[in-house]
Design a protein around this motif. Structure first.
Motif: not given
Length: 133
Positions: A82-85, A113-117, A44-51, A99-109
């Motif tokens: 900009s995403s990870f699974t 819009k999607p932002a590079p990891l 959360g500190h690294i992404t700024g909460g933008g997921l 078995d659960h899978s989730v795709v999260l996208v890093h976004i600019d708050r």
């Protein structure tokens, strides 16, 4: 490959009329485990909460029951630009139950819009990727 393990408290009220944990409640328990993992790695500190949760899927293998300990193992299965699974495996009574899978996208708050990891975020997640063969 590192994994994060978490055993949520399955509550009596998580059961449905069939006597097993309700499918929607299970998604909430998985989310709780994912958030605790992300808190531990300080994502959360690294992404700024933008997921953004872009997609999730779950295979229910056997019913999750109230009583026996439920153990969830969290790992990263894919890193994109900009995403990870994230994969969460659930085990109860010595067998896999989901078995659960989730795709999260890093976004600019600000722009939503999607932002590079960032390199820092990528480095943290790479520790949880399976090792290349």
């Amino acid at each position: 490959m590192k994994t994060f393990e978490y055993s949520p408290e399955v509550r009596w009220s998580d059961q449905d009329m069939l006597g097993h944990v309700n499918n929607a409640r299970l998604i909430t328990l998985i989310e709780e485990g994912r958030i605790r993992w992300m808190h531990e790695i300080k994502a959360g500190h690294i992404t700024g909460g933008g997921l953004l949760v872009a997609h999730q899927s779950i295979d229910y293998l056997v019913p999750v029951m109230y009583g026996p300990a439920l153990t969830m193992s969290v790992s990263v299965t894919k890193l994109g630009n900009s995403s990870f699974t994230i994969n969460t495996r659930g085990d109860q009574d010595g067998r896999q139950v989901f078995d659960h899978s989730v795709v999260l996208v890093h976004i600019d708050r600000d722009s939503a819009k999607p932002a590079p990891l960032t390199p820092q975020l990528r480095a943290v997640f790479e520790e949880y990727l399976p090792e290349a063969d």
